[in-house]
Write an enzyme that holds these catalytic residues in place. Structure first.
Site, mmCIF file in Angstrom:
data_model
loop_
_atom_site.group_PDB
_atom_site.id
_atom_site.type_symbol
_atom_site.label_atom_id
_atom_site.label_comp_id
_atom_site.label_asym_id
_atom_site.label_seq_id
_atom_site.Cartn_x
_atom_site.Cartn_y
_atom_site.Cartn_z
ATOM 1 N N GLU A 1 -9.671 -6.015 8.143
ATOM 2 C CA GLU A 1 -9.527 -4.481 8.089
ATOM 3 C C GLU A 1 -8.782 -3.978 6.852
ATOM 4 O O GLU A 1 -7.768 -4.313 6.610
ATOM 5 C CB GLU A 1 -8.906 -4.252 9.475
ATOM 6 C CG GLU A 1 -9.151 -2.834 9.964
ATOM 7 C CD GLU A 1 -8.072 -2.301 10.975
ATOM 8 O OE1 GLU A 1 -7.682 -1.276 11.181
ATOM 9 O OE2 GLU A 1 -7.609 -3.085 11.914
ATOM 10 N N GLU B 1 8.670 0.278 -3.882
ATOM 11 C CA GLU B 1 7.892 -0.670 -3.646
ATOM 12 C C GLU B 1 8.669 -2.010 -4.368
ATOM 13 O O GLU B 1 8.552 -3.225 -3.925
ATOM 14 C CB GLU B 1 6.540 -0.576 -4.822
ATOM 15 C CG GLU B 1 5.696 0.453 -3.943
ATOM 16 C CD GLU B 1 4.333 0.766 -4.786
ATOM 17 O OE1 GLU B 1 4.263 -0.028 -5.599
ATOM 18 O OE2 GLU B 1 3.569 1.310 -4.468
ATOM 19 N N HIS C 1 0.971 -1.168 -0.032
ATOM 20 C CA HIS C 1 0.071 -0.180 0.011
ATOM 21 C C HIS C 1 0.930 1.317 -0.112
ATOM 22 O O HIS C 1 1.864 1.411 0.834
ATOM 23 C CB HIS C 1 -0.815 -0.077 1.108
ATOM 24 C CG HIS C 1 -1.887 1.167 1.417
ATOM 25 N ND1 HIS C 1 -2.922 1.159 0.530
ATOM 26 C CD2 HIS C 1 -1.894 2.308 1.881
ATOM 27 C CE1 HIS C 1 -3.610 2.462 0.723
ATOM 28 N NE2 HIS C 1 -2.752 3.169 1.629
#
Ligand code: GAR
Length: 217
Positions: free
Chosen positions: A147, A178, A113
């Site tokens: 979640e 990343e 993310h």
């Protein structure tokens, strides 16, 4: 393929540059993984071509063909499980997942993310960092729980926000990080060094801090 390689299924929705970083690491012999399949929820994306080019089965499961999230996730899990993966890697897979799906892969599914979680869950992270006037930004690899963007962190890479930055320049520098940290996290998992526990993430049997292993660019 040697039996010491773990089987990985990668889920994508788009360009697949993180997938490419994994393919490159695998082909260079740096990652003890076999990418058993790449699955996209969107047809004709670049990531599917990257998989095909590497000789990896590239499949489309179009979410638009399903009535609801539950039926899509059920079919997706069936498809993934037909490849018997040890690890599921979400690499730009832009779908909210059902609880049943996340529970099924608990402890064996990773996501990346583009923010320093728990900050900026959800979309448009780079612009939100700029709007808030933050001086640092980054990216998080984490285990997936029910979640959204909330599972325990494995690695974070930080970058500085410079005065002239816009969302595109931040995205570019974040993506460079990343492509370093995602292969590293997958390598740790493949080597049996990484484990999710009820209280966080263990690397070599040591509990990591809540923000995970930290890399500063
Ligand atoms: C990556 O920047 C990744 O962090 C982000 O999507 C991009 C996919 O790029 N993921 C999310 O925003 C998940 N919430 P890629 O297709 O080139 O790997």
């Amino acid at each position: 393929m040697s039996s010491s390689r773990i089987r990985v299924v990668v889920l994508i929705s788009g360009s697949g540059s993180n997938l490419q970083a994994l393919i490159d690491g695998m082909q260079r012999g740096e990652l003890p993984i076999e990418i058993a399949a790449v699955i996209s929820n969107r047809p004709a994306v670049l990531g599917l071509m990257r998989a095909e080019h590497a000789g990896i089965p590239a499949l489309v499961l179009d979410h638009k063909q399903f009535d609801d999230r539950e039926s899509f996730d059920q079919k997706l899990a069936q498809l993934i499980d037909s490849y018997q993966p040890d690890l599921v890697v979400l690499a730009g897979f832009m779908r909210i997942l059902t609880t049943a799906f996340t529970r099924h892969y608990l402890g064996r599914m990773l996501n990346i993310h583009p923010s320093l979680l728990p900050k900026y869950q959800g979309l448009n992270t780079h612009q939100r960092v700029l709007d808030a006037g933050d001086i640092e930004h980054g990216v998080t690899v984490h285990f997936v729980t029910e979640e959204l963007d909330g599972g325990p962190a494995v690695i974070q890479a930080k970058i500085s926000v410079a005065p002239g930055d816009d969302a595109a320049s931040l995205a570019k520098r974040v993506q460079q990080q990343e492509h370093i940290i995602y292969p590293l996290a997958v390598k740790w998992f493949a080597e049996g060094r990484l484990r999710m526990r009820h209280d966080g993430v263990l690397l070599d049997n040591e509990l990591l801090s809540p923000s995970g292993y930290l890399i500063s660019a």
